[in-house]
Design an enzyme around this catalytic site. Sequence first.
Site, mmCIF file in Angstrom:
data_model
loop_
_atom_site.group_PDB
_atom_site.id
_atom_site.type_symbol
_atom_site.label_atom_id
_atom_site.label_comp_id
_atom_site.label_asym_id
_atom_site.label_seq_id
_atom_site.Cartn_x
_atom_site.Cartn_y
_atom_site.Cartn_z
ATOM 1 N N GLY A 158 0.822 -1.204 0.000
ATOM 2 C CA GLY A 158 0.000 0.000 0.000
ATOM 3 C C GLY A 158 0.857 1.255 0.000
ATOM 4 N N THR A 190 7.619 -5.805 4.272
ATOM 5 C CA THR A 190 6.478 -6.688 4.426
ATOM 6 C C THR A 190 6.903 -7.929 5.166
ATOM 7 O OG1 THR A 190 5.434 -8.477 3.175
ATOM 8 C CG2 THR A 190 6.847 -7.021 1.942
ATOM 9 N N ILE A 191 6.343 -8.124 6.336
ATOM 10 C CA ILE A 191 6.636 -9.330 7.104
ATOM 11 C C ILE A 191 6.237 -10.562 6.318
ATOM 12 C CG2 ILE A 191 5.839 -10.641 9.098
ATOM 13 C CD1 ILE A 191 6.079 -8.338 10.801
ATOM 14 N N ASP A 192 5.172 -10.427 5.533
ATOM 15 C CA ASP A 192 4.639 -11.584 4.810
ATOM 16 C C ASP A 192 5.513 -12.015 3.635
ATOM 17 O OD1 ASP A 192 2.516 -11.633 6.513
ATOM 18 O OD2 ASP A 192 1.118 -10.654 5.143
#
Lengths: 344, 344, 344, 344
Positions: free
Chosen positions: D109, D130-132
């Site tokens: 984002g 981003t942790i993901d």
Amino acid sequence: MLVPVRVGILTSGGDCPGLNAVIRGAVMKGDRIYGVEFLGIRDGFRGLVDDDIRPLPRHDVRGLSRQGGTILGTSRIGPFAEGAGGSARVREVMERHEMDAIIAVGGEGTLTVARMLNDDGIPIVGVPKTIDNDLSATDYTFGFDTAVSIATESIDRLRTTAESHSRCMVVEVMGRHVGWIALHSGLAGGAHAILIPEQPVSMEQICAWVDAARDRGRAPLVVVAEGFKPEGTEIVRDALDGFGRPRLGGVGEWLGPIIEEQTGIETRVMTLGHLQRGGVPTSYDRVLATRFGLAAIDAVMDAKWGHMVSLRGIDIETVPLHDATRDLKSVPQSRWDEAAVLFG
Amino acid sequence: MLVPVRVGILTSGGDCPGLNAVIRGAVMKGDRIYGVEFLGIRDGFRGLVDDDIRPLPRHDVRGLSRQGGTILGTSRIGPFAEGAGGSARVREVMERHEMDAIIAVGGEGTLTVARMLNDDGIPIVGVPKTIDNDLSATDYTFGFDTAVSIATESIDRLRTTAESHSRCMVVEVMGRHVGWIALHSGLAGGAHAILIPEQPVSMEQICAWVDAARDRGRAPLVVVAEGFKPEGTEIVRDALDGFGRPRLGGVGEWLGPIIEEQTGIETRVMTLGHLQRGGVPTSYDRVLATRFGLAAIDAVMDAKWGHMVSLRGIDIETVPLHDATRDLKSVPQSRWDEAAVLFG
Amino acid sequence: MLVPVRVGILTSGGDCPGLNAVIRGAVMKGDRIYGVEFLGIRDGFRGLVDDDIRPLPRHDVRGLSRQGGTILGTSRIGPFAEGAGGSARVREVMERHEMDAIIAVGGEGTLTVARMLNDDGIPIVGVPKTIDNDLSATDYTFGFDTAVSIATESIDRLRTTAESHSRCMVVEVMGRHVGWIALHSGLAGGAHAILIPEQPVSMEQICAWVDAARDRGRAPLVVVAEGFKPEGTEIVRDALDGFGRPRLGGVGEWLGPIIEEQTGIETRVMTLGHLQRGGVPTSYDRVLATRFGLAAIDAVMDAKWGHMVSLRGIDIETVPLHDATRDLKSVPQSRWDEAAVLFG
Amino acid sequence: MLVPVRVGILTSGGDCPGLNAVIRGAVMKGDRIYGVEFLGIRDGFRGLVDDDIRPLPRHDVRGLSRQGGTILGTSRIGPFAEGAGGSARVREVMERHEMDAIIAVGGEGTLTVARMLNDDGIPIVGVPKTIDNDLSATDYTFGFDTAVSIATESIDRLRTTAESHSRCMVVEVMGRHVGWIALHSGLAGGAHAILIPEQPVSMEQICAWVDAARDRGRAPLVVVAEGFKPEGTEIVRDALDGFGRPRLGGVGEWLGPIIEEQTGIETRVMTLGHLQRGGVPTSYDRVLATRFGLAAIDAVMDAKWGHMVSLRGIDIETVPLHDATRDLKSVPQSRWDEAAVLFG
């Protein structure tokens, strides 16, 4: 070619977190997907020469992904040593056990031996292992991340004492020929100087960094790889032996007193030594080692003799052992320059 | 007596995980409950003699319970050293700052100085600090649990390497006069021999334990306190200096080669050194140190001059400094016998 | 009385870090000092009733001091349940195995059963086990320190996120009847409110503490024991079921939204649950559990039937099970008052 | 173009271990090499819109490499929200502070917003967070390794309890759209099933894996990403809401009871939640984040507007934000097949 049905596996050289995860990955996939039987070779090539070999059923590898060390044992003994019997002896022992192929997990020495055996027709596949991360044919090797983690955690701990006493702390980490562990743990720990074999810095420069950190109110932190040699000054040359290595103890124990004398800052030395090799592997190393193990049995089934598995970006590939053992992966100038911005 | 309104606090001697939690506990309770102002004295008694003192508002202690080291700094300088000025100088500096009382956090040396200052009429309260856990007037001191935790974690790590290589590992931990850290970390880590200053064991006995462990297929693990001296044999006497201490390096570095020579087992040595002092305190040490800090300001408000806080069972009490600094708390014979069952 | 030569050992109730260290300590000393044989009873009293018992040689306990869980398994099944056969069945199974005595490791329920068996003449010795630390007959039990450590480490982690987002964090820890884990982890983690079963605080008070912390620029941290019930207001009563427990989820999940609504601070909830029970025991718990195991076999050889081992200060003692299971050890008012100084 | 002399930096979106190391790297190099002044923008784009900006001198970033969270704060507010003022407002605030460029650290984002601002002529450079690990334009992002480490450590802990009680354990980890954390922590922890959004497995298959593990005497371990949706059966469809997400609680809390009911194995659920975001970054993440920070200020000085820094193999590169934000990086079929060999 016939499909392999009995595969031997050995771990050789210094131990390394993740070895057991490689073994587990290879045995699990061999058993489930290919119906292959595994033989565990004891203590690296020693077991192959001495015929110290036993079945390695799937049951024996459960829970191994998170266990440090190697259940197979390891040694630095090779099949090409005087009286060991070379490829002929290896072939004889393999035939006795109806062993169709070997997976050899080890560092540069081990992989060179594997290449020589393969040159003599032994069906062998390699898995690279080096805590020092010094193999050019793979982006990373398992064990390196665990070593860097332990070194970083140790640096974090030493820093609190250093700051309370306004001291300089010298931390010696592994890295005889290359400085990767020092570079990464020094960056992670916020070191004021990182000293590596690839970059012969002068004592003047080291002391200038220490002084600069102290002048800003910091407790200066110096991370030094065991293979670092300071750029020659008269004083320094006296303290080195004929091979340019410190006369007594490690380079850290040698550096500490000189820094203290030249900067006037009370200095303490910590040599991390074997601490960096041991214990539970990090999740990074467990994943990488498991993937290497899975890929190694694939390579065996694909008859990729004389190849080793390798990490490129996020993919596992295979590369010829001939290419893999040619060049040492040193810290390049660009990585040194990148880090040096933070020194002092 | 008048109620104290300005209290100085200092940390003295070797740094220790939990010092910051003591400071935070005392300052928080002093501010909230008693409306007391705190003054931070820099680097132990040095700051008191040199008048290096600054306000220590509550805001400055936030987040400190989990931070190792001491924000006040520490040193080994005392007020009774040549030219330091003794109690007269301390009183003068206190008056200049309108400081009504002092909380002194430190080990045996610091507490002895505190007792002497109190004998001269200085209103002072002590908080015991010793990583070695060698004060008889308290069950435990903060820092000890963190040191034992780090030593135990290190032993766990070293064990995997030792087992992979079938080696003996000698781990030297802190403990110049008493063996508590060696005893507890050795018990926790499953050591095959624990060597402490209180129990002069012979080299024959040590090697017998190592042999026994090896014969059962284990990688022998020896935990040795830095102050251990082996019971005298000819060989041993030669390697000790005039004070019965090893000639070069620590006792671990001295023991390793002898064990290797006498048992034939490849042996490695690790000296944990400063690693044991640093880093984030364990939850045990944070709780104990916080409670000590809270109790210290209570003792000040109760005018318990010449007392220190102490742990008895699960309660915090106060005891006279005179009693507290009399006896070293050694490992008793019963604790040694209890542990020795597990050796070999 | 005859000297015991075959001793059964069982672990019962919820699992707990340190159980394996107890087993190891008892078996090692039994084997080495007393020449006793051990029988491992599977899954607590279930194995005694179902005759699920096997030899437990010394070899099987090696390396156990640092291993979480219990190699014997555990269950909550008791011998006095409908159809289980009670003391008669236990005696029958013991006779079949020529088992002379039992060491029962467990919490209040297990120790009560042990007392009842002993009342019926079964030679039994207890080892207290409770993560919650709720037994009055011992200063501490193993497992508690590990649980507090894990909770504290989790709180440290959650704090960084809370501070980055300026949020309130509610952390629910174990403690159905007593608040020891909440008290110690909350003190260690620097909580702005600690909520325990022993102290029914109102929602107004909780929100006042949260507001106060926020007003000082902190990310408010609330540690709540699972058994906490807020002092009744209309709103609160609606959200509780007939037993005064939250209607859905744990107390943390219930508290979070109310705090957010009443203070306007974005609030997140974390329930630590089973995480607190598991993994490698801390060095503190390993030492305590090992000492308990060593003392348990001593108690068997001394025929201290109907007694359990216990920690008092730094000494291991034995106390009658009748005394040990009488009172729950709650957090006393003095410990609450001590901690509450730091709230808000 | 003129050389930038004042650079703003902001962190936006969910917090992530390593943000502070990025800030430190950029500020240190900016100060030392380029003589650039930094401005800290508070709480992401909110600070840019609200003009909540303050100088960020080098002194403020010391020690940050090892500190979790972000000293700048973060929020999910964007400049293109209703009434926020968009690029015009951003330009106005930048001009007021004579800010020449912006470094924006954030996830998909944030990077999309950065791209849009750049399309409107704002000189901006991105750092992916981003942790993901779901950005296709970079091999890895910082925070991912820390999250996987915490999840793996938690799995290790939960396993001891599960094995002691012969239970199935369901662990829910982060991953709304992609399964990288589940895949890596599941591999590292030796899971018997890994459930990820990319692979809709049926309840029958899940229960078959659980049964198979149990039948081999293991305590079945299921690691599930929060975004996993089981392949539809009648039962399952009822329990999902209109968007195919579980009706109450997370997917783990929904899966647990179904597994218990269908396999008859006692099952417990642990949702790791915010625990995975917090705390001290791993050494891997500290190094990567520091390198990203160093490269980000390089990109600013090279006027690489509309680009973000990226990891490729072991090198840091820059890529256009347009490319970077186009594709989600899902777990590919090959990685799933690789891991699935170990299930059951």
